[in-house]
Write a protein that holds these residues in place. Structure first.
Motif, PDB file in Angstrom:
ATOM      1  N   ASP A 398       0.726  -1.291   0.147  1.00  0.00           N
ATOM      2  CA  ASP A 398      -0.044   0.041   0.030  1.00  0.00           C
ATOM      3  C   ASP A 398       0.887   1.258  -0.051  1.00  0.00           C
ATOM      4  O   ASP A 398       0.588   2.267  -0.640  1.00  0.00           O
ATOM      5  CB  ASP A 398      -1.012  -0.036   1.223  1.00  0.00           C
ATOM      6  N   LEU A 402       0.589   4.282  -2.615  1.00  0.00           N
ATOM      7  CA  LEU A 402       0.369   5.783  -1.989  1.00  0.00           C
ATOM      8  C   LEU A 402       1.684   6.558  -2.528  1.00  0.00           C
ATOM      9  O   LEU A 402       1.170   7.799  -2.582  1.00  0.00           O
ATOM     10  CB  LEU A 402       0.144   5.837  -0.469  1.00  0.00           C
ATOM     11  N   LEU A 405       1.031   8.171  -5.815  1.00  0.00           N
ATOM     12  CA  LEU A 405       0.303   9.404  -5.557  1.00  0.00           C
ATOM     13  C   LEU A 405       0.997  10.587  -5.138  1.00  0.00           C
ATOM     14  O   LEU A 405       1.030  11.624  -5.857  1.00  0.00           O
ATOM     15  CB  LEU A 405      -0.915   9.085  -4.889  1.00  0.00           C
ATOM     16  N   LEU A 422      -4.891  13.823   1.035  1.00  0.00           N
ATOM     17  CA  LEU A 422      -4.278  12.829   0.467  1.00  0.00           C
ATOM     18  C   LEU A 422      -5.242  11.446   0.922  1.00  0.00           C
ATOM     19  O   LEU A 422      -5.338  10.642  -0.192  1.00  0.00           O
ATOM     20  CB  LEU A 422      -2.901  12.443   1.237  1.00  0.00           C
ATOM     21  N   HIS A 423      -5.850  11.606   1.989  1.00  0.00           N
ATOM     22  CA  HIS A 423      -6.599  10.401   2.259  1.00  0.00           C
ATOM     23  C   HIS A 423      -7.869  10.380   1.298  1.00  0.00           C
ATOM     24  O   HIS A 423      -8.225   9.251   0.897  1.00  0.00           O
ATOM     25  CB  HIS A 423      -7.250  10.707   3.589  1.00  0.00           C
ATOM     26  N   ARG A 425      -7.933  10.990  -1.697  1.00  0.00           N
ATOM     27  CA  ARG A 425      -7.346  10.852  -3.146  1.00  0.00           C
ATOM     28  C   ARG A 425      -6.457   9.533  -3.065  1.00  0.00           C
ATOM     29  O   ARG A 425      -6.130   8.986  -3.987  1.00  0.00           O
ATOM     30  CB  ARG A 425      -6.603  11.887  -3.743  1.00  0.00           C
ATOM     31  N   CYS A 426      -6.376   8.716  -2.053  1.00  0.00           N
ATOM     32  CA  CYS A 426      -5.704   7.582  -2.102  1.00  0.00           C
ATOM     33  C   CYS A 426      -6.470   6.250  -2.720  1.00  0.00           C
ATOM     34  O   CYS A 426      -7.696   6.617  -2.934  1.00  0.00           O
ATOM     35  CB  CYS A 426      -5.465   7.221  -0.358  1.00  0.00           C
ATOM     36  N   GLN A 430      -7.628   1.450  -0.119  1.00  0.00           N
ATOM     37  CA  GLN A 430      -6.978   1.795   1.477  1.00  0.00           C
ATOM     38  C   GLN A 430      -7.636   2.755   2.115  1.00  0.00           C
ATOM     39  O   GLN A 430      -7.386   3.432   3.220  1.00  0.00           O
ATOM     40  CB  GLN A 430      -5.569   2.862   0.643  1.00  0.00           C
ATOM     41  N   ARG A 431      -9.020   2.981   1.554  1.00  0.00           N
ATOM     42  CA  ARG A 431      -9.841   4.172   2.387  1.00  0.00           C
ATOM     43  C   ARG A 431     -10.679   3.166   3.582  1.00  0.00           C
ATOM     44  O   ARG A 431     -11.286   3.826   4.208  1.00  0.00           O
ATOM     45  CB  ARG A 431     -10.746   4.665   1.551  1.00  0.00           C
ATOM     46  N   PHE A 436      -4.949   3.021   4.661  1.00  0.00           N
ATOM     47  CA  PHE A 436      -4.197   4.440   4.380  1.00  0.00           C
ATOM     48  C   PHE A 436      -3.190   4.738   5.630  1.00  0.00           C
ATOM     49  O   PHE A 436      -2.108   5.162   5.272  1.00  0.00           O
ATOM     50  CB  PHE A 436      -5.204   5.304   4.082  1.00  0.00           C
ATOM     51  N   LEU A 440       0.789   5.264   5.399  1.00  0.00           N
ATOM     52  CA  LEU A 440       1.296   6.544   5.733  1.00  0.00           C
ATOM     53  C   LEU A 440       2.334   6.234   6.541  1.00  0.00           C
ATOM     54  O   LEU A 440       3.390   7.244   6.614  1.00  0.00           O
ATOM     55  CB  LEU A 440       0.125   7.452   5.965  1.00  0.00           C
TER      56      LEU A 440
END
Length: 478
Positions: A398, A402, A405, A422-423, A425-426, A430-431, A436, A440
């Motif tokens: 992941d 990420l 992106l 960022l969250h 658009r991940c 990953q949401r 996510f 990160l």
């Protein structure tokens, strides 16, 4: 064990193979390592009946290789395989014609022999009580039985797109063979891998016994088998998942040199082709020399294989390499989750080194230089094995996605963004489930990004952490 085959180093130290592989790569514009696989398969196929390698600890093992290449459709797998196996397949065609002719002669002789046998059997039945006549007929029959024509042995070397079980039948007759497929789906289907334990034994040079219902048992001893299969990723993928666990658990894939090169599609421009073939022609000449020697050995029969040994310096270097591989099995090591692969890696390095030594005619014993070239080739195969069979944890995968992106956002000229930006658009996967935030955390730990809190207490990210922070950001006023 990190490394990769260096084309320049291979050309310099092993010019016959190295230059041929470089030229194939340049002219066909297929992935370099796919061309290297083609060359190694041809070496193994041609030389496996003539030599074994003596390991530094004394065991004598085959020099036969098992290779699997995973590449997309259109990567010119078939073209590369045909080019490097050209001389071996040409000899195969000649041997097949010769075998068919010998088989026809055998059948004629067998008819004559059976006719004569039938005559003597009739005479024996009618001989009555004449002891002299009876003795004479018995002696004639005994002499005839001793001269029964022998069925000619098939000398075929290359078997394309046949199942491994059919390959075992062929090896029972020939004792040496090469299983080749540039579209290897037939090799990895369910039925074919019923033969996996036997293929494992053949790789080790062990005897193979196969009981068959309604047919004579197969008893294969001292045989040699090279395997070279090329597959598309979607065909090979089941071997790396749950369905393939049983096969991997048998240690089968651990015996292979795995080649999963980057695609060259989109970069194969005509201006990069040289269209000169002198190095591949030299490769062919050396393969023909080896095949001629192998054929003479078959004609003479019962010829002992040459024993290829390590020099003292190379043996010492091999032991150091083997120790590093062993230590890499420990927790946190490169082979922590691939001990099966690690257990065969040292021997595979020795086999490749022996083949390079034999093909290039490099003196009396394997040198340190040859060992290092073999180790580099096998190290790259190790990386591919791990990539396919031991994927990184979910948070690492992941984090890689990420970071792609983040790179795009950075390329658009942004350095400071809010974490929520960022969250949103991940990647979709990953949401949920906290993926996510775990990804990160990986990027923060690795220093790819850094976090800070702005004056409104919002969580923010600096996408260029190596640059100094502006004064306002340092004081929380950005």
């Amino acid at each position: 064990m990190k490394g990769e085959p260096n084309p320049a180093a291979l050309c310099q130290s092993k010019p016959l193979l190295g230059e041929a592989v470089r030229q194939a790569h340049q002219n066909y514009q297929a992935p370099y390592r796919l061309c290297l696989m083609g060359g190694l398969a041809a070496l193994s196929s041609a030389a496996q009946s003539l030599a074994d390698v003596v390991m530094p600890y004394g065991a004598k093992v085959p020099i036969s290789l098992s290779l699997v290449g995973i590449a997309l459709s259109g990567e010119r797998k078939s073209t590369v395989e045909r080019r490097f196996m050209k001389e071996i397949k040409a000899l195969d065609d000649n041997l097949e014609e010769e075998h068919n002719s010998n088989l026809a002669d055998y059948k004629v002789k067998m008819l004559e022999w059976k006719g004569r046998k039938k005559q003597l059997e009739k005479q024996l039945a009618k001989s009555g009580s004449d002891d002299h006549e009876l003795t004479s007929i018995r002696e004639a029959l005994r002499e005839l039985l001793a001269t029964e024509p022998t069925k000619p042995q098939r000398a075929k070397l290359v078997y394309e797109d046949i199942s491994p079980m059919a390959m075992l039948n062929a090896l029972n007759e020939t004792g040496v063979g090469t299983l080749v497929s540039s579209e290897g789906g037939i090799i990895v289907d369910g039925k074919s891998f019923d033969a996996v334990p036997h293929l494992n034994s053949l790789w080790s040079g062990d005897k193979v016994s196969v009981a068959r219902v309604g047919k004579p048992s197969l008893n294969i001893s001292n045989a040699r088998l090279t395997v070279s299969i090329m597959l598309q990723p979607e065909i090979f993928k089941p071997q790396t998942g749950k369905k393939g666990e049983k096969i991997r658990g048998s240690g089968h894939w651990a015996r292979y040199l795995v080649i999963n090169p980057e695609s060259t599609q989109g970069t194969r421009l005509s201006t990069r082709q040289a269209n000169s073939w002198e190095h591949l022609d030299a490769f062919d000449r050396r393969i023909r020399e080896i095949l001629s020697k192998a054929r003479m050995a078959r004609i003479v029969g019962d010829v002992e294989r040459e024993e290829i040994r390590f020099s003292e310096e190379a043996a010492a270097a091999w032991y150091k390499l083997a120790d590093r591989i062993e230590e890499a099995i420990l927790p946190g090591g490169q082979f922590e989750h691939a001990s099966d692969h690690a257990s065969k890696l040292g021997e595979n390095i020795a086999r490749v080194a022996a083949l390079l030594h034999y093909f290039e005619e490099d003196g009396d014993a394997i040198s340190v230089e040859t060992l290092n070239v073999a180790a580099d080739i096998c190290a790259e195969c190790s990386d591919d094995f791990l990539k396919l069979f031991v994927p990184p944890p979910e948070e690492i995968r992941d984090a890689i996605e990420l970071n792609k992106l983040i790179n795009r956002i950075r390329d658009d000229g942004w350095r400071f963004i809010r974490k929520t930006y960022l969250h949103k658009r991940c990647p979709n996967a990953q949401r949920t489930g906290g993926r996510f935030f775990r990804a990160l955390d990986v990027l923060l730990r690795e220093g790819v990004i850094r976090s800070y809190v702005d004056m409104s207490n919002a969580q923010c990210l600096d996408l260029c952490p190596l640059l100094p922070l502006p004064w306002g950001v340092q004081n929380g006023h950005h």
